[in-house]
Design an enzyme around this catalytic site. Structure first.
Site, PDB file in Angstrom:
ATOM      1  N   CYS A  53      22.128   3.943 -60.161  1.00 33.28           N
ATOM      2  CA  CYS A  53      22.494   2.945 -59.150  1.00 33.28           C
ATOM      3  C   CYS A  53      21.868   1.599 -59.504  1.00 33.28           C
ATOM      4  O   CYS A  53      22.530   0.557 -59.425  1.00 33.28           O
ATOM      5  CB  CYS A  53      22.020   3.375 -57.770  1.00 33.28           C
TER       6      CYS A  53
ATOM      7  N   ASP B 167      23.623   4.983 -74.191  1.00 32.30           N
ATOM      8  CA  ASP B 167      22.556   5.897 -73.795  1.00 32.30           C
ATOM      9  C   ASP B 167      21.243   5.456 -74.451  1.00 32.30           C
ATOM     10  O   ASP B 167      21.206   5.060 -75.615  1.00 32.30           O
ATOM     11  CB  ASP B 167      22.913   7.334 -74.209  1.00 32.30           C
TER      12      ASP B 167
ATOM     13  N   HIS C  62      27.435   5.915 -55.697  1.00 34.74           N
ATOM     14  CA  HIS C  62      26.570   7.058 -55.993  1.00 34.74           C
ATOM     15  C   HIS C  62      27.242   8.375 -55.600  1.00 34.74           C
ATOM     16  O   HIS C  62      27.428   8.650 -54.423  1.00 34.74           O
ATOM     17  CB  HIS C  62      25.234   6.930 -55.255  1.00 34.74           C
TER      18      HIS C  62
ATOM     19  N   ASN D  72      27.351  16.990 -67.861  1.00 33.08           N
ATOM     20  CA  ASN D  72      26.332  17.978 -67.520  1.00 33.08           C
ATOM     21  C   ASN D  72      26.209  18.018 -65.999  1.00 33.08           C
ATOM     22  O   ASN D  72      26.149  16.966 -65.347  1.00 33.08           O
ATOM     23  CB  ASN D  72      24.991  17.589 -68.145  1.00 33.08           C
TER      24      ASN D  72
ATOM     25  N   GLY E 100      22.239  21.270 -67.424  1.00 34.85           N
ATOM     26  CA  GLY E 100      21.409  20.313 -68.164  1.00 34.85           C
ATOM     27  C   GLY E 100      21.453  18.898 -67.631  1.00 34.85           C
ATOM     28  O   GLY E 100      21.106  17.950 -68.340  1.00 34.85           O
TER      29      GLY E 100
ATOM     30  N   HIS F 101      23.235  11.274 -60.760  1.00 31.17           N
ATOM     31  CA  HIS F 101      24.282  10.291 -60.437  1.00 31.17           C
ATOM     32  C   HIS F 101      25.354  10.565 -61.475  1.00 31.17           C
ATOM     33  O   HIS F 101      25.086  10.470 -62.689  1.00 31.17           O
ATOM     34  CB  HIS F 101      23.709   8.869 -60.527  1.00 31.17           C
TER      35      HIS F 101
ATOM     36  N   HIS G  28      27.811  10.967 -64.298  1.00 31.38           N
ATOM     37  CA  HIS G  28      28.056  10.180 -65.508  1.00 31.38           C
ATOM     38  C   HIS G  28      28.801  11.042 -66.512  1.00 31.38           C
ATOM     39  O   HIS G  28      28.569  12.243 -66.604  1.00 31.38           O
ATOM     40  CB  HIS G  28      26.754   9.648 -66.112  1.00 31.38           C
TER      41      HIS G  28
ATOM     42  N   HIS H 121      29.411  11.469 -70.509  1.00 33.22           N
ATOM     43  CA  HIS H 121      28.960  11.095 -71.856  1.00 33.22           C
ATOM     44  C   HIS H 121      30.183  10.981 -72.759  1.00 33.22           C
ATOM     45  O   HIS H 121      31.011  11.907 -72.803  1.00 33.22           O
ATOM     46  CB  HIS H 121      28.054  12.167 -72.459  1.00 33.22           C
TER      47      HIS H 121
HETATM   48  P1  5GP Z   1      22.205  14.074 -68.334  1.00 34.72           P
HETATM   49  O1  5GP Z   1      21.134  14.866 -69.037  1.00 34.72           O
HETATM   50  O2  5GP Z   1      21.886  13.895 -66.861  1.00 34.72           O
HETATM   51  O3  5GP Z   1      23.589  14.567 -68.585  1.00 34.72           O
HETATM   52  O4  5GP Z   1      22.195  12.657 -69.029  1.00 34.72           O
HETATM   53  C1  5GP Z   1      21.359  11.612 -68.662  1.00 34.72           C
HETATM   54  C2  5GP Z   1      21.373  10.638 -69.813  1.00 34.72           C
HETATM   55  O5  5GP Z   1      20.904   9.401 -69.353  1.00 34.72           O
HETATM   56  C3  5GP Z   1      20.470  11.054 -70.991  1.00 34.72           C
HETATM   57  O6  5GP Z   1      21.248  11.151 -72.159  1.00 34.72           O
HETATM   58  C4  5GP Z   1      19.439   9.931 -71.068  1.00 34.72           C
HETATM   59  O7  5GP Z   1      19.105   9.593 -72.381  1.00 34.72           O
HETATM   60  C5  5GP Z   1      20.144   8.770 -70.350  1.00 34.72           C
HETATM   61  N1  5GP Z   1      19.281   7.853 -69.655  1.00 34.72           N
HETATM   62  C6  5GP Z   1      18.298   8.165 -68.760  1.00 34.72           C
HETATM   63  N2  5GP Z   1      17.731   7.047 -68.265  1.00 34.72           N
HETATM   64  C7  5GP Z   1      18.371   6.012 -68.858  1.00 34.72           C
HETATM   65  C8  5GP Z   1      18.229   4.594 -68.746  1.00 34.72           C
HETATM   66  O8  5GP Z   1      17.406   4.057 -68.019  1.00 34.72           O
HETATM   67  N3  5GP Z   1      19.072   3.829 -69.517  1.00 34.72           N
HETATM   68  C9  5GP Z   1      20.000   4.384 -70.344  1.00 34.72           C
HETATM   69  N4  5GP Z   1      20.760   3.534 -71.035  1.00 34.72           N
HETATM   70  N5  5GP Z   1      20.163   5.706 -70.457  1.00 34.72           N
HETATM   71  C10 5GP Z   1      19.364   6.509 -69.733  1.00 34.72           C
HETATM   72 ZN    ZN Z   2      22.966   6.610 -57.989  1.00 30.95          ZN
END
Ligand code: 5GP
Ligand code: ZN
Length: 113
Positions: free
Chosen positions: A8, A31, A47, A86, A92, A97, A99, A101
């Site tokens: 957010c 990322d 959100h 994920n 994982g 929030h 997202h 990939h």
């Molecule tokens: P998840 O594991 O929830 O599917 O993916 C979260 C992703 O967010 C991870 O790949 C992590 O590297 C990325 N990430 C976490 N915090 C930040 C941030 O502050 N900035 C950016 N650009 N990526 C983030």
């Molecule tokens: Zn959020």
């Protein structure tokens, strides 16, 4: 906006992040810890903790409109790419929030870890 949510804060520009794409519904940025030469996160501004909470107006927009723009921008069409969402503990998910990939630029393996 959820006060303690990092995505957010990024989406609402409370934390400065370079967007590779943005519109009224969605932002996309690189990322922090890339798992491939191209690793983009596509994040709705609103959100939603995870995919099951998001309406089709958001998920449809991401998959039908935003992904094709990014695939074109990063030249991923010919070699292919991977989309990952994920979800929850076993899925994982580390940031609660929604997202998507977008990964590309190398050969992917299957099954994923
Ligand atoms: P998840 O594991 O929830 O599917 O993916 C979260 C992703 O967010 C991870 O790949 C992590 O590297 C990325 N990430 C976490 N915090 C930040 C941030 O502050 N900035 C950016 N650009 N990526 C983030
Ligand atoms: Zn959020």
């Amino acid at each position: 906006m959820s006060q303690d949510c990092i995505f957010c804060k990024i989406a609402w520009k409370k934390i400065e992040t370079e967007f590779v794409y943005e519109d009224d519904k969605v932002v996309a940025f690189k990322d922090l810890n890339p798992q491939a030469p191209i690793h983009i996160l596509i994040v709705p501004r609103e959100h939603f903790a995870e995919i099951l909470e998001a309406p089709a107006s958001i998920t449809g927009h991401i998959f039908s409109n935003v992904v094709p723009v990014l695939v074109d921008k990063f030249g991923l069409e010919s070699n292919g790419f991977r989309l990952v969402i994920n979800t929850g503990k076993q899925g994982g998910q580390t940031v609660e929030h929604l997202h998507v990939h977008l990964l590309g630029g190398r050969d992917m393996t299957w099954p994923p870890g």
